[in-house]
Design an enzyme around this catalytic site. Structure first.
Site, PDB file in Angstrom:
ATOM      1  N   GLU A 151       1.938 -12.700  24.647  1.00  0.00           N
ATOM      2  CA  GLU A 151       0.485 -13.555  24.201  1.00  0.00           C
ATOM      3  C   GLU A 151       1.283 -14.965  23.126  1.00  0.00           C
ATOM      4  OE1 GLU A 151      -3.150 -12.663  21.580  1.00  0.00           O
ATOM      5  OE2 GLU A 151      -2.435 -10.980  22.937  1.00  0.00           O
ATOM      6  N   SER A 203     -10.319 -14.740  17.389  1.00  0.00           N
ATOM      7  CA  SER A 203     -10.860 -13.678  16.699  1.00  0.00           C
ATOM      8  C   SER A 203     -10.220 -13.314  15.267  1.00  0.00           C
ATOM      9  CB  SER A 203     -11.231 -11.815  17.543  1.00  0.00           C
ATOM     10  OG  SER A 203     -11.611 -13.124  18.726  1.00  0.00           O
ATOM     11  N   SER A 263      -2.951 -14.854  13.539  1.00  0.00           N
ATOM     12  CA  SER A 263      -1.907 -14.383  13.019  1.00  0.00           C
ATOM     13  C   SER A 263      -1.070 -15.712  12.882  1.00  0.00           C
ATOM     14  CB  SER A 263      -0.967 -14.178  14.525  1.00  0.00           C
ATOM     15  OG  SER A 263      -1.729 -12.958  14.958  1.00  0.00           O
ATOM     16  N   ARG A 279       5.849 -12.574  14.217  1.00  0.00           N
ATOM     17  CA  ARG A 279       5.044 -13.234  13.168  1.00  0.00           C
ATOM     18  C   ARG A 279       4.916 -12.207  11.833  1.00  0.00           C
ATOM     19  NH1 ARG A 279       0.433  -9.654  12.322  1.00  0.00           N
ATOM     20  NH2 ARG A 279      -1.385 -10.369  12.127  1.00  0.00           N
TER      21      ARG A 279
HETATM   22  P1  ADP Z   1      -9.559 -14.603  20.988  1.00  0.00           P
HETATM   23  O1  ADP Z   1      -8.010 -15.276  21.543  1.00  0.00           O
HETATM   24  O2  ADP Z   1      -9.788 -13.539  19.711  1.00  0.00           O
HETATM   25  O3  ADP Z   1     -10.521 -14.906  21.900  1.00  0.00           O
HETATM   26  P2  ADP Z   1     -10.087 -18.030  20.110  1.00  0.00           P
HETATM   27  O4  ADP Z   1      -8.596 -18.763  19.842  1.00  0.00           O
HETATM   28  O5  ADP Z   1     -10.641 -17.813  21.098  1.00  0.00           O
HETATM   29  O6  ADP Z   1      -9.419 -16.686  19.694  1.00  0.00           O
HETATM   30  O7  ADP Z   1     -10.648 -18.212  19.317  1.00  0.00           O
HETATM   31  C1  ADP Z   1     -12.068 -16.985  19.083  1.00  0.00           C
HETATM   32  C2  ADP Z   1     -13.309 -17.956  18.141  1.00  0.00           C
HETATM   33  O8  ADP Z   1     -13.509 -18.736  18.827  1.00  0.00           O
HETATM   34  C3  ADP Z   1     -14.586 -16.921  17.618  1.00  0.00           C
HETATM   35  O9  ADP Z   1     -14.693 -15.968  16.671  1.00  0.00           O
HETATM   36  C4  ADP Z   1     -14.840 -18.043  17.311  1.00  0.00           C
HETATM   37  O10 ADP Z   1     -15.161 -18.541  15.536  1.00  0.00           O
HETATM   38  C5  ADP Z   1     -15.017 -19.214  17.970  1.00  0.00           C
HETATM   39  N1  ADP Z   1     -15.783 -19.906  18.848  1.00  0.00           N
HETATM   40  C6  ADP Z   1     -15.536 -21.429  19.645  1.00  0.00           C
HETATM   41  N2  ADP Z   1     -15.713 -21.419  20.633  1.00  0.00           N
HETATM   42  C7  ADP Z   1     -16.482 -20.478  20.665  1.00  0.00           C
HETATM   43  C8  ADP Z   1     -18.105 -20.025  21.654  1.00  0.00           C
HETATM   44  N3  ADP Z   1     -18.351 -21.075  22.496  1.00  0.00           N
HETATM   45  N4  ADP Z   1     -18.669 -18.595  22.098  1.00  0.00           N
HETATM   46  C9  ADP Z   1     -18.026 -17.838  20.596  1.00  0.00           C
HETATM   47  N5  ADP Z   1     -16.871 -18.190  19.780  1.00  0.00           N
HETATM   48  C10 ADP Z   1     -16.197 -19.496  19.442  1.00  0.00           C
END
Ligand code: ADP
Length: 368
Positions: free
Chosen positions: A135, A186, A189, A201
């Site tokens: 990742e 979510s 990091s 990290r």
């Molecule tokens: P992950 O890889 O953990 O899914 P992301 O970089 O994709 O992480 O970011 C997820 C976060 O982005 C969510 O927790 C929320 O705060 C935000 N977010 C932005 N756009 C959206 C969307 N359309 N649906 C859900 N979350 C979103």
């Protein structure tokens, strides 16, 4: 690890805890051999992906991020950026199957926790093998590639505390090292990056974009990230937080705290500190609660980042991740927090393709 080597289609996928990011490379020229060999299915998939901007109920193509005329492994083409909620993976696989993906002999490069969780589903439902990549390797590779390829990728916010003057300014990131990379998905990091293959990290927090969205849904009854951001945009966090000035009775300048600090600082508000009062609770709006949640999460990330920057003696911080999507409030808060506490030596930088670097990095690793 990608045995299919050059054979199309080229996909990179980052299956995160909340969102699945899919990057698709559309070749500009197709060789005669390829055209002869190109099965109808492949043509249909290409057309389906590039002609639409919505897929099913929850898939979106971010057309504004599309990059034309990029070169990957000696091929010219267009990069397309697509996302959908990871919770919709079942529907995504069914759609991919209905488009004939299962009939193509192909490998998809994937990263993120979902690359493990859904590996069997990909194999069983669409006959796709996943080539899994690390990742963080993917994140850094993808961001360095996009930053180098797109001249206006990197920017900062000038005058982040002044709504009228505040604007995005391009930043020359041609000599990047060292920098701190803060990925707000979510969770969060924090990495130090000393060179293209030299990173570590160093920190993180579980209080990230997922926390913001989760708490915001609980507190306001909203259902989507977009809704949460919209509520926050018209809310006032000072109706929810307890301010230093409330505690010191306004005369806080004696204690060495400048007056303008109070509304924007990291440590001089007590987040949600007024919500123990029933009267206060009765007067706050959904908008105020959404704003306070956004500010609380953002300031906490800003505070941890600043400590990391000081400890590591690094002055440039690049913030990425989908938490920053359609979220200028958080970007400006992070920018002003970095400015303020470092007296201008720390710089908060942002990238246009904020959440897609892991998926791009995967696609780049598509080698035979
Ligand atoms: P992950 O890889 O953990 O899914 P992301 O970089 O994709 O992480 O970011 C997820 C976060 O982005 C969510 O927790 C929320 O705060 C935000 N977010 C932005 N756009 C959206 C969307 N359309 N649906 C859900 N979350 C979103």
């Amino acid at each position: 690890p990608c045995e299919s080597g050059n054979s199309m289609p080229w996909f990179g996928m980052d299956i995160g805890g909340t969102l699945c990011k899919l990057v698709y490379f559309e070749p500009k020229y197709i060789t005669k051999d390829e055209a002869d060999a190109e099965v109808e299915t492949l043509k249909n998939i290409r057309q389906y992906l590039t002609k639409n901007s919505a897929y099913g109920k929850t898939g979106h193509r971010d057309a504004h991020l599309q990059m034309d005329d990029v070169c990957i492994r000696g091929r010219r083409g267009t990069l397309h950026f697509i996302r959908f909620p990871t919770s919709e993976m079942g529907n995504f696989l069914a759609l991919a199957r209905s488009k004939g993906m299962a009939t193509l002999v192909t490998t998809v490069c994937a990263t993120g926790g979902g690359a493990y969780k859904f590996e069997d589903n990909f194999k069983k439902e669409v006959n796709l093998s996943l080539a899994k990549f690390d990742e963080l390797d993917s994140l850094i590779r993808g961001m360095l590639y996009i930053e180098m390829t797109n001249p206006c990728e990197c920017y900062y916010w000038a005058d982040p505390t002044d709504d009228d003057k505040c604007q995005k300014i391009p930043y020359d990131f041609s000599k990047p090292y060292p920098f701190l990379l803060v990925n707000i998905g979510s969770g969060v990091s924090i990495l130090t990056v000393q060179g293209p293959n030299d990173y570590k990290r160093i920190s993180g927090t579980s209080l990230g974009g997922g926390t913001f969205l989760g708490l915001c849904c609980l507190l306001t009854g909203c259902n989507t990230f977009e809704e949460a951001i919209e509520l926050a945009t018209s809310g006032d966090s000072t109706k929810v937080d307890k301010l230093v000035k409330d505690i010191y009775g306004g005369d806080y300048s004696r204690f060495g705290l400048p007056g303008d600090l109070v509304a924007s600082s990291l440590t001089d508000v007590y987040s949600f500190g007024q919500m123990n009062s029933k009267d206060r609770r009765n007067t706050v709006t959904k908008e105020d609660l959404a704003r306070a949640t956004l500010v609380t999460i953002t300031n906490n990330i800003g505070s941890i980042t600043r400590m990391c920057a000081v400890t590591e003696k690094i002055e440039r911080v690049v913030f990425v991740g989908n938490f920053l999507r359609v979220n200028p409030i958080s970007m400006k808060l992070l920018a002003s927090a970095m400015d303020y506490w470092s007296k201008g030596t720390l710089k908060a930088l942002f990238l246009e393709h904020e959440g897609y670097f892991g998926a791009v990095g995967c696609l780049l690793q598509f080698t035979g």
